[in-house]
Design a protein around this motif. Structure first.
Motif, PDB file in Angstrom:
ATOM      1  N   GLN A 124       0.836  -1.199   0.000  1.00 53.18           N
ATOM      2  CA  GLN A 124       0.000   0.000   0.000  1.00 53.18           C
ATOM      3  C   GLN A 124       0.874   1.254   0.000  1.00 53.18           C
ATOM      4  O   GLN A 124       1.944   1.274   0.603  1.00 53.18           O
ATOM      5  N   SER A 125       0.341   2.296  -0.651  1.00 51.02           N
ATOM      6  CA  SER A 125       0.974   3.609  -0.632  1.00 51.02           C
ATOM      7  C   SER A 125      -0.095   4.670  -0.819  1.00 51.02           C
ATOM      8  O   SER A 125      -1.148   4.412  -1.403  1.00 51.02           O
ATOM      9  N   LEU A 126       0.183   5.866  -0.343  1.00 53.45           N
ATOM     10  CA  LEU A 126      -0.689   7.008  -0.618  1.00 53.45           C
ATOM     11  C   LEU A 126      -0.254   7.707  -1.903  1.00 53.45           C
ATOM     12  O   LEU A 126      -0.975   8.531  -2.438  1.00 53.45           O
ATOM     13  N   ASP A 127       0.939   7.368  -2.398  1.00 51.56           N
ATOM     14  CA  ASP A 127       1.511   7.992  -3.592  1.00 51.56           C
ATOM     15  C   ASP A 127       1.788   6.915  -4.639  1.00 51.56           C
ATOM     16  O   ASP A 127       2.714   6.120  -4.481  1.00 51.56           O
ATOM     17  N   PRO A 128       1.022   6.882  -5.731  1.00 53.15           N
ATOM     18  CA  PRO A 128       1.220   5.827  -6.728  1.00 53.15           C
ATOM     19  C   PRO A 128       2.533   5.949  -7.499  1.00 53.15           C
ATOM     20  O   PRO A 128       2.955   4.995  -8.149  1.00 53.15           O
ATOM     21  N   THR A 129       3.209   7.096  -7.407  1.00 56.13           N
ATOM     22  CA  THR A 129       4.471   7.278  -8.127  1.00 56.13           C
ATOM     23  C   THR A 129       5.686   6.890  -7.283  1.00 56.13           C
ATOM     24  O   THR A 129       6.806   6.886  -7.781  1.00 56.13           O
ATOM     25  N   LEU A 130       5.461   6.560  -6.013  1.00 62.94           N
ATOM     26  CA  LEU A 130       6.549   6.145  -5.129  1.00 62.94           C
ATOM     27  C   LEU A 130       7.158   4.849  -5.656  1.00 62.94           C
ATOM     28  O   LEU A 130       6.419   3.943  -6.083  1.00 62.94           O
ATOM     29  N   PRO A 131       8.496   4.707  -5.659  1.00 61.80           N
ATOM     30  CA  PRO A 131       9.095   3.435  -6.086  1.00 61.80           C
ATOM     31  C   PRO A 131       8.517   2.273  -5.273  1.00 61.80           C
ATOM     32  O   PRO A 131       8.323   2.392  -4.062  1.00 61.80           O
ATOM     33  N   LYS A 132       8.237   1.170  -5.939  1.00 57.21           N
ATOM     34  CA  LYS A 132       7.535   0.062  -5.279  1.00 57.21           C
ATOM     35  C   LYS A 132       8.300  -0.538  -4.110  1.00 57.21           C
ATOM     36  O   LYS A 132       7.685  -1.083  -3.198  1.00 57.21           O
ATOM     37  N   ASP A 133       9.612  -0.415  -4.098  1.00 55.50           N
ATOM     38  CA  ASP A 133      10.350  -0.956  -2.953  1.00 55.50           C
ATOM     39  C   ASP A 133      10.168  -0.101  -1.699  1.00 55.50           C
ATOM     40  O   ASP A 133      10.611  -0.463  -0.619  1.00 55.50           O
ATOM     41  N   GLN A 134       9.469   1.034  -1.824  1.00 53.88           N
ATOM     42  CA  GLN A 134       9.195   1.901  -0.679  1.00 53.88           C
ATOM     43  C   GLN A 134       7.738   1.801  -0.199  1.00 53.88           C
ATOM     44  O   GLN A 134       7.348   2.476   0.744  1.00 53.88           O
ATOM     45  N   TRP A 135       6.922   0.978  -0.860  1.00 52.89           N
ATOM     46  CA  TRP A 135       5.536   0.800  -0.436  1.00 52.89           C
ATOM     47  C   TRP A 135       5.515  -0.069   0.811  1.00 52.89           C
ATOM     48  O   TRP A 135       6.408  -0.881   1.042  1.00 52.89           O
ATOM     49  N   GLU A 136       4.460   0.050   1.610  1.00 53.16           N
ATOM     50  CA  GLU A 136       4.324  -0.715   2.854  1.00 53.16           C
ATOM     51  C   GLU A 136       3.583  -2.025   2.605  1.00 53.16           C
ATOM     52  O   GLU A 136       2.494  -2.039   2.039  1.00 53.16           O
ATOM     53  N   LYS A 137       4.181  -3.124   3.054  1.00 54.23           N
ATOM     54  CA  LYS A 137       3.490  -4.425   3.003  1.00 54.23           C
ATOM     55  C   LYS A 137       2.470  -4.425   4.136  1.00 54.23           C
ATOM     56  O   LYS A 137       2.819  -4.153   5.285  1.00 54.23           O
ATOM     57  N   VAL A 138       1.209  -4.716   3.815  1.00 56.04           N
ATOM     58  CA  VAL A 138       0.139  -4.580   4.810  1.00 56.04           C
ATOM     59  C   VAL A 138      -0.388  -5.911   5.345  1.00 56.04           C
ATOM     60  O   VAL A 138      -1.313  -5.913   6.154  1.00 56.04           O
ATOM     61  N   ASN A 139       0.171  -7.017   4.929  1.00 53.60           N
ATOM     62  CA  ASN A 139      -0.230  -8.320   5.469  1.00 53.60           C
ATOM     63  C   ASN A 139       0.970  -8.971   6.143  1.00 53.60           C
ATOM     64  O   ASN A 139       2.105  -8.771   5.725  1.00 53.60           O
ATOM     65  N   ASP A 140       0.697  -9.742   7.214  1.00 51.94           N
ATOM     66  CA  ASP A 140       1.769 -10.424   7.937  1.00 51.94           C
ATOM     67  C   ASP A 140       2.189 -11.724   7.283  1.00 51.94           C
ATOM     68  O   ASP A 140       3.350 -12.103   7.331  1.00 51.94           O
ATOM     69  N   LYS A 141       1.225 -12.423   6.715  1.00 49.79           N
ATOM     70  CA  LYS A 141       1.499 -13.697   6.046  1.00 49.79           C
ATOM     71  C   LYS A 141       0.763 -13.670   4.708  1.00 49.79           C
ATOM     72  O   LYS A 141      -0.151 -12.860   4.522  1.00 49.79           O
ATOM     73  N   PRO A 142       1.117 -14.528   3.772  1.00 49.89           N
ATOM     74  CA  PRO A 142       0.456 -14.484   2.461  1.00 49.89           C
ATOM     75  C   PRO A 142      -1.069 -14.604   2.572  1.00 49.89           C
ATOM     76  O   PRO A 142      -1.587 -15.431   3.310  1.00 49.89           O
ATOM     77  N   VAL A 143      -1.752 -13.734   1.847  1.00 51.92           N
ATOM     78  CA  VAL A 143      -3.215 -13.751   1.785  1.00 51.92           C
ATOM     79  C   VAL A 143      -3.611 -14.919   0.886  1.00 51.92           C
ATOM     80  O   VAL A 143      -3.161 -15.002  -0.253  1.00 51.92           O
TER      81      VAL A 143
END
Length: 132
Positions: free
Chosen positions: A58-77
């Motif tokens: 997840q990110s609030l900025d779609p242009t942010l490099p993907k390696d800087q987005w936050e993973k929002v799940n603890d284990k695979p969905v």
């Protein structure tokens, strides 16, 4: 009769557990991350090709490099729908997903999708769906 469980799943010591159903008999088996790979190899499957779930970012900025987005799940969905709570009304959140194989390796990222949280007096927003 319940599903057959590996020793780790039965003891509750597994970090995550996946349920496999037999194609012909429908019998289910619960396997943890440690037992899944040997099991897949024993039945002639390639563990690298076996998807156990998805990671959601997840990110609030779609242009942010993907390696800087936050993973929002603890284990695979385990499915293709993901629901997140405690989001700010009126905000637009951007998401992408990766598939996770039996070794824990992730695929390339999916396309980005977005969801805007409506205020409490509006209809509820549907959960983002990454795969059809």
């Amino acid at each position: 009769m319940g599903a057959k469980r590996c020793k780790h799943a039965a003891s509750g010591r597994a970090e995550w557990v996946i349920t496999l159903g037999h194609k012909r008999t429908g019998k289910k088996q619960l396997l943890c991350q440690d037992c899944l790979i040997p099991f897949l190899r024993s039945v002639g499957e390639d563990p690298a090709q076996f998807v156990v779930g998805y990671n959601v970012y997840q990110s609030l900025d779609p242009t942010l490099p993907k390696d800087q987005w936050e993973k929002v799940n603890d284990k695979p969905v385990p499915g293709t729908k993901f629901t997140q709570s405690h989001l700010e009304p009126g905000m637009t959140y951007y998401y992408y997903a990766t598939s996770v194989n039996a070794f824990g390796r992730e695929s390339v990222p999916s396309d980005v999708t977005s969801a805007t949280v409506r205020s409490s007096d509006e209809d509820e927003t549907e959960s983002p769906t990454f795969l059809n």
